[in-house]
Design a protein around this motif. Structure first.
Motif, mmCIF file in Angstrom:
data_model
loop_
_atom_site.group_PDB
_atom_site.id
_atom_site.type_symbol
_atom_site.label_atom_id
_atom_site.label_comp_id
_atom_site.label_asym_id
_atom_site.label_seq_id
_atom_site.Cartn_x
_atom_site.Cartn_y
_atom_site.Cartn_z
ATOM 1 N N ASP A 162 4.532 -10.454 2.833
ATOM 2 C CA ASP A 162 4.418 -11.446 3.898
ATOM 3 C C ASP A 162 5.761 -11.844 4.489
ATOM 4 N N PRO A 218 -1.956 -4.933 1.776
ATOM 5 C CA PRO A 218 -0.750 -5.468 2.416
ATOM 6 C C PRO A 218 -0.424 -4.727 3.712
ATOM 7 N N ARG A 228 4.798 -16.408 -0.631
ATOM 8 C CA ARG A 228 4.350 -16.084 -1.985
ATOM 9 C C ARG A 228 4.403 -14.588 -2.257
ATOM 10 N N LEU A 229 4.002 -13.792 -1.271
ATOM 11 C CA LEU A 229 3.956 -12.348 -1.441
ATOM 12 C C LEU A 229 5.117 -11.699 -0.705
ATOM 13 N N LYS A 230 5.691 -10.700 -1.317
ATOM 14 C CA LYS A 230 6.829 -10.024 -0.714
ATOM 15 C C LYS A 230 6.465 -9.406 0.622
#
Length: 467
Positions: A82, A347, A78-80
């Motif tokens: 990750d 992040p 979902r998150l860049k």
């Protein structure tokens, strides 16, 4: 019987329970030294002294391919940020499934496993530099923070869910749902304080006997039983707690009943004897849980081994949660444990910036920030009393004036030695007096108007000196 006699009998019973727990901790540590210490040391040292130069280029060759990265960022996570997990996740899953497949194949064809193959499996299970073990646990941990497959794109998460926590994690000794229930609702909610099943500030982290008691406590957490008991104690405090109790219980049934039954039934049906099938279950399926209970006990000592209070009797967060800069074996930001607890939304690529933003406060409280080491090495140095070496070689000085570093390293070493030995109370007091009356204490905090509800009271008492 007089009150004195009753007290004497109870004290004797408690002393015997503590002796038994310490002995069981010793047995678990002995098991770790026999089966797992050599693979971990050999893999770690070989990585640091040359193996990294072989594997890192191969890893980068895969990881930096544009199409591969695009797949990770656009289709999987979902998150860049990750997407950094993708290459490690694929290699870990592939390596684990291949090695377990070989173990099943040899068991079925030979009717048993030779000792040399079990030893080789443990070396592969640890992985080069501990990468297999590290990635497996890191991803189970990360998935646990986003239950229900929310680490991934909806189309992916719907089908695979928390695969490292609840499926592949079985091969790493992870009881399904332990991270998404106990780790989140007990360890993080209470920030390692009183009520957390892996609370460690009732032991002297520099004493072997105390660490054996903690080894038993970590084993109880790994199995899920201590978390289940704590969820039962906190029943009704939060709807999420009651749900977690049922969820973790189902995960334990999967781990202790369903999967072992399937493995043994399959192997017996394929021609193995019941005895050899049970040995396979012990050495391939259950040994990782035994191994990681010891390893994670030391890891948690490295991550939360120092204790200091402010003027109000509260834990100083920059002391109780350790941070490592430029660590040798950082697994996707796990070295930045302060940020993980108190800035969890940061992040991976911003973790260093986060701790750098705390420089002034770190300098004021002498925060637990070190460099060019590992969590495991900090735990070892702490236990062996090597505080001067730890402070001289690895401590990060955040004083505004770079020339204002500690003139006397012995003073700094003494500070961290005291922090490593400091306890909130004794092990016996915590286990047999504080915990049994914890719910009563929580309700008293609400009755006295100190906290609005029991959930706030649990959090309030967790990280404060309580009478």
């Amino acid at each position: 019987m007089t009150a004195f006699e009753q007290l004497s009998i109870e004290s004797h019973r408690i002393a015997n329970v503590i002796r038994i727990r310490r002995a069981l901790g010793c047995l678990l540590t002995f098991n770790f030294m026999i089966f797992w210490l050599l693979p971990i040391i050999v893999q770690g040292q070989s990585w640091r002294h040359g193996l990294c130069r072989v594997f890192r280029p191969i890893y980068r060759l895969i990881d930096e391919r544009p199409a591969w990265r695009q797949l990770a960022t656009g289709r999987v996570y979902r998150l860049k940020s990750d997407s950094a997990y993708f290459t490690g996740a694929v290699l870990c899953a592939f390596g684990m499934l291949m090695s377990v497949g070989v173990m099943f194949g040899v068991q079925i064809s030979n009717g048993g496993l030779p000792w040399w193959l079990i030893a080789l499996y443990y070396f592969i299970w640890v992985g080069p530099g501990g990468r297999m073990m590290g990635v497996g646990y890191t991803l189970a941990h990360r998935e646990g923070h986003r239950p229900g497959g929310k680490l991934y794109q909806p189309s992916v998460g719907k089908w695979i869910g928390n695969t490292f926590e609840n499926r592949l994690g079985l091969l790493f000794g992870v009881v399904p749902y332990n991270f998404s229930t106990s780790h989140i609702l007990l360890h993080h909610r209470l920030d390692g304080g009183k009520g957390d099943p892996i609370f460690l500030w009732d032991i002297d982290r520099t004493k072997f006997g105390d660490l054996m008691l903690y080894q038993w406590r970590m084993f109880c957490w790994m199995t899920g039983f201590s978390s289940l008991a704590e969820f039962r104690r906190q029943s009704g405090v939060l709807p999420a707690v009651d749900k977690a109790h049922a969820t973790l219980r189902s995960g334990m049934i999967i781990y202790y009943v369903l999967v072992p039954f399937v493995i043994v039934s399959f192997l017996v049906a394929a021609g193995s004897t019941l005895g050899s099938s049970l040995l396979f279950l012990l050495f391939v399926f259950f040994q990782p849980l035994l191994a990681m209970s010891t390893f994670l006990a030391f890891i948690n000592v490295g991550q939360h081994g120092f204790l200091e209070f402010d003027s109000e009797g509260k834990h100083i967060r920059l002391v109780t949660a350790t941070t490592i800069l430029d660590g040798y074996d950082d697994s996707y930001g796990e070295d930045y444990h302060f940020a993980h607890h108190f800035a969890p939304v940061v992040p991976i690529d911003k973790l260093k910036d986060n701790i750098m933003g705390e420089q002034t406060e770190c300098a004021r409280v002498r925060g637990s920030v070190f460099k060019e080491t590992t969590i495991f090495e900090i735990a070892i140095m702490l236990h062996l009393g090597q505080f001067k070496e730890l402070c001289k070689k690895h401590y990060v000085e955040f004083a505004d004036d770079s020339s204002a570093e500690f003139d006397n390293v012995d003073e700094l070493a003494e500070l961290f030695k005291n922090r490593a030995k400091r306890r909130e109370m004794s092990y016996g007091e915590y286990e047999f007096a504080y915990l049994p009356k914890l719910r009563k204490r929580v309700r008293k905090l609400v009755e006295d108007g100190i906290c609005q509800n029991e959930n706030q009271a649990y959090i309030y008492q967790a990280n404060r000196i309580m009478s």
